[in-house]
Design an enzyme around this catalytic site. Structure first.
Site, PDB file in Angstrom:
ATOM      1  N   ASP A 149       0.872  -1.187   0.000  1.00 16.23           N
ATOM      2  CA  ASP A 149       0.000   0.000   0.000  1.00 16.23           C
ATOM      3  C   ASP A 149       0.901   1.225   0.000  1.00 16.23           C
ATOM      4  OD1 ASP A 149       0.858  -0.599   2.570  1.00 16.23           O
ATOM      5  OD2 ASP A 149      -0.972   0.072   3.554  1.00 16.23           O
ATOM      6  N   ARG A 157       5.646   2.291   1.233  1.00 18.36           N
ATOM      7  CA  ARG A 157       6.341   1.039   1.542  1.00 18.36           C
ATOM      8  C   ARG A 157       7.742   0.977   0.947  1.00 18.36           C
ATOM      9  NH1 ARG A 157       3.838   0.726   5.623  1.00 18.36           N
ATOM     10  NH2 ARG A 157       1.636   0.164   5.546  1.00 18.36           N
ATOM     11  N   ARG A 218      -4.627  11.728   2.917  1.00 17.30           N
ATOM     12  CA  ARG A 218      -4.601  10.598   1.969  1.00 17.30           C
ATOM     13  C   ARG A 218      -5.607  10.822   0.848  1.00 17.30           C
ATOM     14  NH1 ARG A 218      -5.812   5.543   5.635  1.00 17.30           N
ATOM     15  NH2 ARG A 218      -5.282   4.395   3.712  1.00 17.30           N
ATOM     16  N   LYS A 248      -9.890   2.698  -3.195  1.00 17.89           N
ATOM     17  CA  LYS A 248     -10.453   2.428  -1.870  1.00 17.89           C
ATOM     18  C   LYS A 248     -10.962   3.725  -1.242  1.00 17.89           C
ATOM     19  CE  LYS A 248      -5.767   2.636   0.103  1.00 17.89           C
ATOM     20  NZ  LYS A 248      -4.683   1.871   0.744  1.00 17.89           N
ATOM     21  N   HIS A 249     -11.855   3.679  -0.231  1.00 16.40           N
ATOM     22  CA  HIS A 249     -12.427   2.510   0.464  1.00 16.40           C
ATOM     23  C   HIS A 249     -13.933   2.577   0.269  1.00 16.40           C
ATOM     24  CE1 HIS A 249      -8.804   3.795   2.746  1.00 16.40           C
ATOM     25  NE2 HIS A 249      -8.609   2.507   2.985  1.00 16.40           N
ATOM     26  N   HIS A 261      -9.704   1.292  12.038  1.00 17.55           N
ATOM     27  CA  HIS A 261      -8.626   0.548  12.681  1.00 17.55           C
ATOM     28  C   HIS A 261      -8.893   0.396  14.179  1.00 17.55           C
ATOM     29  CE1 HIS A 261      -6.640   2.145   9.039  1.00 17.55           C
ATOM     30  NE2 HIS A 261      -5.881   1.068   9.105  1.00 17.55           N
ATOM     31  N   ASP A 332     -10.854  -4.722   2.883  1.00 15.78           N
ATOM     32  CA  ASP A 332      -9.810  -4.102   3.685  1.00 15.78           C
ATOM     33  C   ASP A 332      -9.315  -5.165   4.673  1.00 15.78           C
ATOM     34  OD1 ASP A 332      -8.100  -2.206   4.717  1.00 15.78           O
ATOM     35  OD2 ASP A 332      -9.654  -0.718   5.123  1.00 15.78           O
TER      36      ASP A 332
END
Length: 404
Positions: A149, A157, A218, A248-249, A261, A332
Site C-alpha cells: 500500500d 512502503r 490521503r 479504496k475505500h 482501525h 480491507d
C-alpha cells in the site's frame, strides 16, 4: 424452365394460319409452367431458401422446420479450474500478510498452501530488496499477487529504497494530473522491478478534514471531480508500469464517524453518500479494465444493517448493481482492524466476507492460513459457502492475473 417459341420445321404458310392459335397455346403453356415451377420450388426448397439435396429423403407430407442451436463459447478458465482441488480454489481467494524482513515466511505460506496473493507491509524492506521476491514468485504454481500500500505521504512502503513521494493532498495542491501520472509511472516501475505487481492505491475517499485524521491528507480532494481526475492519473501511471491499482475505500471513508482501525465507524446515510462520497465510483470505467476495488469496514445506517460494508451483502450488491462494477473486489484488512476483529475471529471473518460477495479476503497480520482454509472447506461442505460462489470469484482472480 422450358422455353416456348417458333418451330423452325414449320412452313411460313402454316405459321401464318395458326398464329393466333399458337399465341394462345404459348400463353397457356407459360402459365402452366409457372404454376408447375412454383409447386416445384415449394417442394424442393427448405424454409431457409436452400435447395434440398437430391439424395434427401422424400417428404411425408408434414412440414418441417430447421432449428439452429448456437454452441456457447468455451470457458477459457475451465481447464485451470478443473486442475485445482477445492482447497486450492479457496486458497486463490486469500491475500495474506507476510514478514517483510525476508522471503522465508512468504516462501512457507506460498509453498505450503499456494495462496493467491501476499501483502508486504511494515517498514522493513528486506523482502523488497535484492530480488528476494523472485523465489517467492517461482514457488507459486499460478501467478502470485504481491501487493503493497504505497499511496504517498504517511502511507508508503518503498520510500526507504526508492525515495519519498508526497501525499495525495499535496499532489493535488502542487502538481498537475500529468505530473502525477508520470510520478506514479516511475513509482510503479520501481515496484515492478522489486517483484510487486499490485498497489493498494489510490484513495478515492473525499474529505477536507485535518491531514492527520484517518483519511485526511490521503484524500486528493473533497471535490469528487478533482479527486477522480488525480486518482485516475495515479492509477494510469501505475498501469503504464504494469502495476494493478486498487481504489479504496468503498462506499467512502472520508466522512465517517471515526477510524475503522480502532473500532466500528458509521458513514452518512446512503442518500448522502450517493450525492457525494460515492460519486467517484460512478467513474470507475475511466480507470481501465484491470482496476480493483477495496471495500472498507464502514457501516451505512440504511444499507449494511449494522455490519461493516466488508461483511455486508448489500454493500457488494450496491457496487455490482448500481455501479455496474464486474471487476475484482477485495476487503480491507480483516485481521488487524477492530471494526471487524471485534465482531468475528479471523477464519469466520474471511468466510463472512466471501459469502457477502468479496472475491479476495485480505489480512495483513499473516499466519493462520491453514486454519482459515480448514474453515472455508467446512463451509463449502456444509453449504454455508457455495461452490458456485467460490468459482465466480476464482474466475475474477484468474482473469485479473491474465491466466484466462
Amino acid at each position: 424452365m422450358e422455353q416456348h417459341g417458333r418451330d423452325p420445321r414449320r412452313s411460313p404458310a402454316r405459321r401464318g394460319a395458326s398464329a393466333a392459335k399458337l399465341g394462345s397455346v404459348a400463353l397457356g403453356a407459360v402459365l402452366a409452367a409457372s404454376v408447375l415451377t412454383g409447386v416445384a420450388l415449394n417442394r424442393d426448397t427448405s424454409v431457409t431458401g436452400s435447395a434440398v439435396p437430391e439424395d434427401a429423403p422424400a417428404e411425408t407430407g408434414a412440414t418441417t422446420t430447421t432449428t439452429t442451436t448456437s454452441t456457447p463459447p468455451p470457458d477459457p478458465c475451465a481447464p485451470t479450474l478443473a486442475a485445482l482441488t477445492p482447497r486450492a480454489r479457496l486458497a486463490q481467494l486469500l491475500q495474506v500478510g507476510v514478514n517483510p524482513r525476508g522471503p522465508q515466511d512468504a516462501l512457507s505460506i506460498v509453498g505450503s498452501e499456494q495462496v493467491g496473493g501476499i501483502f508486504v507491509g511494515g517498514d522493513d524492506v528486506g523482502l523488497l530488496s535484492g530480488n528476494a521476491l523472485a523465489a517467492v514468485h517461482a514457488a507459486a504454481k499460478l501467478p502470485l499477487t504481491v501487493s503493497v500500500d504505497d499511496e504517498g505521504g504517511r502511507v508508503q512502503r518503498i520510500d526507504a529504497l526508492d525515495g519519498d513521494i508526497p501525499s495525495a493532498r499535496t499532489m493535488t495542491r502542487t502538481m498537475s494530473t500529468e505530473q502525477v501520472r508520470e510520478l506514479a509511472r516511475v513509482r510503479g516501475e520501481a515496484m515492478k522491478a522489486r517483484g510487486v505487481n499490485t498497489d493498494l492505491a489510490p484513495v478515492l475517499d473525499l474529505t477536507g478534514q485535518a491531514a492527520n485524521t484517518v483519511i485526511g491528507d490521503r484524500s486528493f480532494s473533497p471535490d469528487p471531480a478533482t479527486a477522480v481526475s488525480y486518482a485516475e492519473a495515479f492509477a494510469e501511471g501505475l498501469r503504464q508500469a504494469g502495476v494493478v491499482s486498487v481504489v479504496k475505500h468503498f462506499p467512502g471513508h472520508g466522512n465517517t464517524s471515526g477510524d475503522s482501525h480502532l473500532g466500528s465507524v458509521t458513514a452518512p446515510p446512503l442518500a448522502q453518500l450517493r450525492a457525494h462520497d460515492l460519486a467517484p465510483y460512478r467513474e470507475l470505467p475511466r480507470f481501465g479494465a484491470d482496476v480493483q476495488v477495496m471495500v472498507g469496514h464502514i457501516e451505512v445506517p440504511d444499507l449494511t444493517g449494522g455490519l461493516p460494508a466488508s461483511l455486508s451483502p448489500a454493500a457488494y450488491e450496491l457496487l455490482r448493481g448500481e455501479f455496474a462494477f464486474d471487476g475484482l473486489v477485495m476487503t480491507d484488512d480483516l485481521g488487524a482492524m477492530r471494526a471487524v476483529t471485534d465482531l468475528a475471529d479471523l477464519p469466520d471473518a474471511v468466510l463472512r466476507a466471501l459469502v457477502a460477495g468479496a472475491d479476495v479476503a485480505l489480512w495483513s497480520s499473516g499466519g493462520r492460513v491453514g486454519e482459515v482454509l480448514d474453515r472455508l472447506e467446512r463451509a463449502v461442505a456444509g453449504g454455508e459457502l457455495s461452490a458456485e460462489r467460490v468459482d465466480r470469484s476464482l474466475r475474477r482472480v484468474l482473469k485479473s492475473k491474465h491466466v484466462c
